[in-house]
Design a protein around this motif. Structure first.
Motif, PDB file in Angstrom:
ATOM      1  N   GLU A  36      31.364 -20.573   6.267  1.00  0.00           N
ATOM      2  CA  GLU A  36      32.009 -21.275   7.379  1.00  0.00           C
ATOM      3  C   GLU A  36      31.379 -20.892   8.709  1.00  0.00           C
ATOM      4  OE1 GLU A  36      36.450 -21.456   9.413  1.00  0.00           O
ATOM      5  OE2 GLU A  36      36.264 -20.960   7.273  1.00  0.00           O
ATOM      6  N   LEU A  37      31.048 -19.603   8.863  1.00  0.00           N
ATOM      7  CA  LEU A  37      30.451 -19.138  10.117  1.00  0.00           C
ATOM      8  C   LEU A  37      29.043 -19.707  10.296  1.00  0.00           C
ATOM      9  CD1 LEU A  37      31.006 -17.213  12.530  1.00  0.00           C
ATOM     10  CD2 LEU A  37      29.818 -15.440  11.239  1.00  0.00           C
ATOM     11  N   SER A  83      22.002  -9.581   0.808  1.00  0.00           N
ATOM     12  CA  SER A  83      22.798  -9.940   1.980  1.00  0.00           C
ATOM     13  C   SER A  83      23.187 -11.412   1.910  1.00  0.00           C
ATOM     14  CB  SER A  83      22.003  -9.667   3.257  1.00  0.00           C
ATOM     15  OG  SER A  83      22.615 -10.274   4.373  1.00  0.00           O
ATOM     16  N   MET A  84      24.453 -11.723   2.153  1.00  0.00           N
ATOM     17  CA  MET A  84      24.904 -13.111   2.149  1.00  0.00           C
ATOM     18  C   MET A  84      24.387 -13.875   3.360  1.00  0.00           C
ATOM     19  SD  MET A  84      28.858 -12.884   0.855  1.00  0.00           S
ATOM     20  CE  MET A  84      29.252 -12.452  -0.839  1.00  0.00           C
ATOM     21  N   TRP A  85      24.004 -13.174   4.407  1.00  0.00           N
ATOM     22  CA  TRP A  85      23.554 -13.843   5.638  1.00  0.00           C
ATOM     23  C   TRP A  85      22.049 -14.092   5.627  1.00  0.00           C
ATOM     24  CZ3 TRP A  85      26.011 -16.290   9.432  1.00  0.00           C
ATOM     25  CH2 TRP A  85      25.314 -16.574  10.609  1.00  0.00           C
ATOM     26  N   THR A  86      21.264 -13.079   5.256  1.00  0.00           N
ATOM     27  CA  THR A  86      19.803 -13.213   5.295  1.00  0.00           C
ATOM     28  C   THR A  86      19.191 -13.472   3.931  1.00  0.00           C
ATOM     29  OG1 THR A  86      19.434 -10.824   5.002  1.00  0.00           O
ATOM     30  CG2 THR A  86      19.728 -11.635   7.257  1.00  0.00           C
ATOM     31  N   GLY A  87      19.892 -13.120   2.858  1.00  0.00           N
ATOM     32  CA  GLY A  87      19.348 -13.275   1.520  1.00  0.00           C
ATOM     33  C   GLY A  87      18.413 -12.157   1.108  1.00  0.00           C
ATOM     34  N   ALA A  88      18.157 -11.191   1.989  1.00  0.00           N
ATOM     35  CA  ALA A  88      17.274 -10.075   1.667  1.00  0.00           C
ATOM     36  C   ALA A  88      18.032  -9.019   0.860  1.00  0.00           C
ATOM     37  CB  ALA A  88      16.727  -9.451   2.947  1.00  0.00           C
ATOM     38  N   PRO A  89      17.326  -8.251   0.022  1.00  0.00           N
ATOM     39  CA  PRO A  89      17.993  -7.163  -0.707  1.00  0.00           C
ATOM     40  C   PRO A  89      18.650  -6.186   0.267  1.00  0.00           C
ATOM     41  CG  PRO A  89      15.800  -7.564  -1.600  1.00  0.00           C
ATOM     42  CD  PRO A  89      15.911  -8.382  -0.354  1.00  0.00           C
ATOM     43  N   ILE A  90      19.854  -5.762  -0.064  1.00  0.00           N
ATOM     44  CA  ILE A  90      20.625  -4.900   0.845  1.00  0.00           C
ATOM     45  C   ILE A  90      19.922  -3.574   1.070  1.00  0.00           C
ATOM     46  CG2 ILE A  90      22.756  -3.539   0.983  1.00  0.00           C
ATOM     47  CD1 ILE A  90      24.235  -5.973  -0.046  1.00  0.00           C
ATOM     48  N   VAL A 277      29.619  -7.298  10.092  1.00  0.00           N
ATOM     49  CA  VAL A 277      31.020  -7.710  10.246  1.00  0.00           C
ATOM     50  C   VAL A 277      31.098  -9.026  11.013  1.00  0.00           C
ATOM     51  CG1 VAL A 277      33.241  -7.092  11.259  1.00  0.00           C
ATOM     52  CG2 VAL A 277      31.893  -5.352  10.093  1.00  0.00           C
ATOM     53  N   ALA A 278      30.290  -9.175  12.064  1.00  0.00           N
ATOM     54  CA  ALA A 278      30.307 -10.399  12.860  1.00  0.00           C
ATOM     55  C   ALA A 278      29.888 -11.611  12.038  1.00  0.00           C
ATOM     56  CB  ALA A 278      29.388 -10.247  14.071  1.00  0.00           C
ATOM     57  N   HIS A 279      28.967 -11.408  11.078  1.00  0.00           N
ATOM     58  CA  HIS A 279      28.482 -12.506  10.240  1.00  0.00           C
ATOM     59  C   HIS A 279      29.329 -12.700   8.976  1.00  0.00           C
ATOM     60  CE1 HIS A 279      24.232 -11.819  12.112  1.00  0.00           C
ATOM     61  NE2 HIS A 279      24.980 -12.603  12.874  1.00  0.00           N
ATOM     62  N   ARG A 280      30.382 -11.892   8.811  1.00  0.00           N
ATOM     63  CA  ARG A 280      31.205 -11.931   7.594  1.00  0.00           C
ATOM     64  C   ARG A 280      30.331 -11.720   6.352  1.00  0.00           C
ATOM     65  NH1 ARG A 280      33.741 -12.507  11.693  1.00  0.00           N
ATOM     66  NH2 ARG A 280      35.617 -13.784  12.002  1.00  0.00           N
ATOM     67  N   ASP A 281      29.332 -10.874   6.502  1.00  0.00           N
ATOM     68  CA  ASP A 281      28.424 -10.583   5.385  1.00  0.00           C
ATOM     69  C   ASP A 281      29.099  -9.559   4.478  1.00  0.00           C
ATOM     70  OD1 ASP A 281      26.329 -10.060   3.677  1.00  0.00           O
ATOM     71  OD2 ASP A 281      24.818  -9.969   5.253  1.00  0.00           O
ATOM     72  N   TYR A 282      29.860 -10.047   3.503  1.00  0.00           N
ATOM     73  CA  TYR A 282      30.697  -9.174   2.694  1.00  0.00           C
ATOM     74  C   TYR A 282      29.895  -8.090   1.976  1.00  0.00           C
ATOM     75  CZ  TYR A 282      34.335 -12.764   3.244  1.00  0.00           C
ATOM     76  OH  TYR A 282      35.257 -13.643   3.753  1.00  0.00           O
TER      77      TYR A 282
END
Length: 317
Positions: A36-37, A83-90, A277-282
């Motif tokens: 959503e973000l 990462s749910m935001w960037t798709g890179a390995p955490i 947290v700002a990106h809701r990257d769980y």
């Protein structure tokens, strides 16, 4: 002692599991999600079908208990996912920033200990003299000045007095030790001074309490040299609360220097935490919470080891 240490070690695992569960649930209480973000600026152009498809791709359509089970199974295998935001390995997102924050924390701790121990002991030995008052003013000033403000002052002094600005692009120690140290020594000094203020006051109060004990008076009555009394009897017994304060502050520094790091253009764990947290990257937020929790738990375990070395009542149980 082995039983004491084994018990402390085994307590690490249920504690980490509890932190993982709480972090997993709390991050999902925040309204909205990463999908959503990400598409919040295209509300009229993005269909609900596309949003649902994106949620299904990253696993947000699954029941919460299944998401938690999948994540905790990956953590058990040291696979934190992507990462749910960037798709890179955490682990790739965290690795370099963790090294940066850890180095700043270690250097700041060294600065703090080198300042706090001699000043705290000196203030206790010269209680209510001008030396004691000077040390107390020095430590209170450290408590009153935020480390980020002191960092700004340091940068301005270097620029105005020496016409030199520290490097503002992070260089790992293994790439260029000299450039790395010339950049990180300044945030370490700013944070270490702030950090030493608490440790100095704790060292002073602990030493004053120990110096009033009966065994110290007995040692003096026997004619032992002052240096021997301080090193063998007083200082070692006064270290228990000081070790606790130093360890807790060190663990806090790993992820708690967001503003100070930004003053020196350092992208450490603190900034990554705020961004996740700002990106809701769980997944990234959960991994960071678990990492910081592990640092705190591991540091507490090392404090228990230090207690066992310092306090014979633990060592000979």
């Amino acid at each position: 002692m082995s039983k004491f240490l084994l018990k402390r070690f085994l307590l690490m695992f249920p504690t980490l599991f509890g932190v993982a569960l709480v972090a997993f649930l709390l991050i999902r209480v925040i309204p909205g999600d990463v999908v959503e973000l990400r598409y919040s600026g295209d509300r009229g152009a993005v269909s609900q079908e596309l949003l649902d498809k994106e949620r299904a791709r990253i696993g947000l359509d699954q029941p919460v208990w299944r998401q938690f089970a999948a994540w905790i199974w990956g953590v058990a295998r040291l696979d934190f996912g992507e990462s749910m935001w960037t798709g890179a390995p955490i682990w790739q997102e965290i690795r370099l920033r963790f090294a940066l924050s850890l180095q700043v924390a270690v250097m700041a701790t060294i600065v703090a200990v080198l300042l706090a121990l001699p000043l705290g002991v000196l203030a206790a030995l010269r209680q209510d003299t001008w030396v004691d008052y000077a040390v107390r003013i020095f430590s209170i000033a450290g408590l009153a000045m935020p480390s980020f403000w002191l960092g700004i002052v340091l940068i301005l002094m270097l620029l105005i007095v020496f016409r030199w600005l520290p490097p503002m692009v992070y260089t790992p120690f293994w790439v260029s030790p000299w450039q790395n140290m010339t950049q990180l020594i300044w945030p370490a000094l700013a944070v270490g001074y702030r950090y030493s203020a608490v440790a100095t006051r704790m060292t002073r109060s602990a030493m004053l309490e120990v110096l009033r004990e009966d065994y110290i008076r007995t040692a003096r009555a026997k004619g032992l040299m002052q240096n021997l009394i301080l090193s063998r009897h007083a200082l070692k017994n006064a270290m228990l609360p000081v070790v606790t304060v130093v360890a807790i502050e060190f663990a806090f520094l790993i992820g708690g220097l967001v503003v100070t790091e930004q003053v020196f253009n350092l992208n450490g764990l603190g900034l990554l935490f705020v961004e996740s947290v700002a990106h809701r990257d769980y997944t990234l937020t959960q991994a960071l919470v678990l990492l910081v929790a592990f640092v705190f738990i591991f540091v507490n375990f090392m404090v228990d080891l230090a207690y066992a070395w310092i306090d014979p009542r633990i060592r000979f149980r």
